[in-house]
Design an enzyme around this catalytic site. Sequence first.
Site: not given
Ligand code: NAD
Ligand code: SER
Length: 319
Positions: A13, A37, A141, A145
């Site tokens: 991700g 996944i 979502y 969380k």
């Molecule tokens: P993303 O959607 O880019 O990546 C998530 C990854 O999880 C993907 O590669 C997906 O294939 C994988 N995935 C989904 N279901 C799965 C499963 N059942 N088993 C294994 N893998 C699975 O998300 P991200 O932006 O990299 O976020 C990572 C974490 O950080 C998440 O928990 C998200 O809630 C949190 N977060 C992200 C942000 C942001 O701005 N990116 C902000 C706040 C919190």
């Molecule tokens: N950047 C994330 C979203 O927009 C916040 O967790 O979902």
Amino acid sequence: MSSDNILVIGANGQIGAVLTEALREAYGADRVLATDIRAAEAPAGPFEILDACNGAALDEVVRRWRITQIYHLAAILSARGEENPMWAWDVNMTSWLNVLKVSRERSITKVYYPSSIAVFGPDAPKENTPQDAALVPTTVYGISKVAGENWANYYYHKYGLDVRSLRYPGIIGYQSEPGGGTTDYAVHIYHYAVQGKPYECFLQADTALPMLYMPDAIRATLELMNAPAEKISVRTSYNLAGMTFTPAQVAASIQKYLPEFQVSYRPDYRQNIANSWPKSIDDSCARRDWGWKHQYDLDDMTRDMLQHLGERYGRKEIS
Ligand code: NAD
Ligand code: SER
């Protein structure tokens, strides 16, 4: 040299791809198992396909690789979650409860769980939202969380599991693509600008949201995980802040380097999600407990994003 073996779940991700690289630099490539996944395109170290909702498969990976620490990044983010709420709840909760269960049963020493500014809803103060503001989110979502943070706290107090967590703001980086969040516009806008294309933003021009540049997000994660346990006073999740900006402000920051760049605005369902979130975050607990300090503000980030994306898209005059 550390003898930890680290499992990253959701390693393909937006954050997982960059965090995996940072963990491999810190611990050695062979000690960090990346899983997702989805298949990885060109893994730079050990990689396995793993559905974290499959508890038996997760347990088998943890046992076989003698895992000692888990970074659980898999989740369905805010915008994708609203398109299919029950699926988002199922993935986010089932995977997290599986990680907690295997961590307890297999004596995992440390677990990382990313939470989000999405835990806050419309009744929380919009400016400098405090650590202990009401948590009544309006997205599935956000609900997942809030529940996830409470499960982290429960496992810490009931079983002594060392779970640590940050409420990330919107994360912006050039290395990877965002996966379906409300803050994704702030990544897409740079890609369009560098390719010389106009960008249509799905949020209104004046929508202020808390944001953080990827290097700061990765450093915060590693600093939290490396802090002495006695410094960690928050066992739900720490507020974390960097900068706050609107789409109009990020466009103006890009236009300092690319004056011809054009942005138009067509808000969609993601506007309601953004409207329910804080505009800025009070992260004084993180600053006090383990010395958090962000480095990048908007113009620092713009310079760095344009330089790296300029290299990627072959625009030497920008890079
Ligand atoms: P993303 O959607 O880019 O990546 C998530 C990854 O999880 C993907 O590669 C997906 O294939 C994988 N995935 C989904 N279901 C799965 C499963 N059942 N088993 C294994 N893998 C699975 O998300 P991200 O932006 O990299 O976020 C990572 C974490 O950080 C998440 O928990 C998200 O809630 C949190 N977060 C992200 C942000 C942001 O701005 N990116 C902000 C706040 C919190
Ligand atoms: N950047 C994330 C979203 O927009 C916040 O967790 O979902």
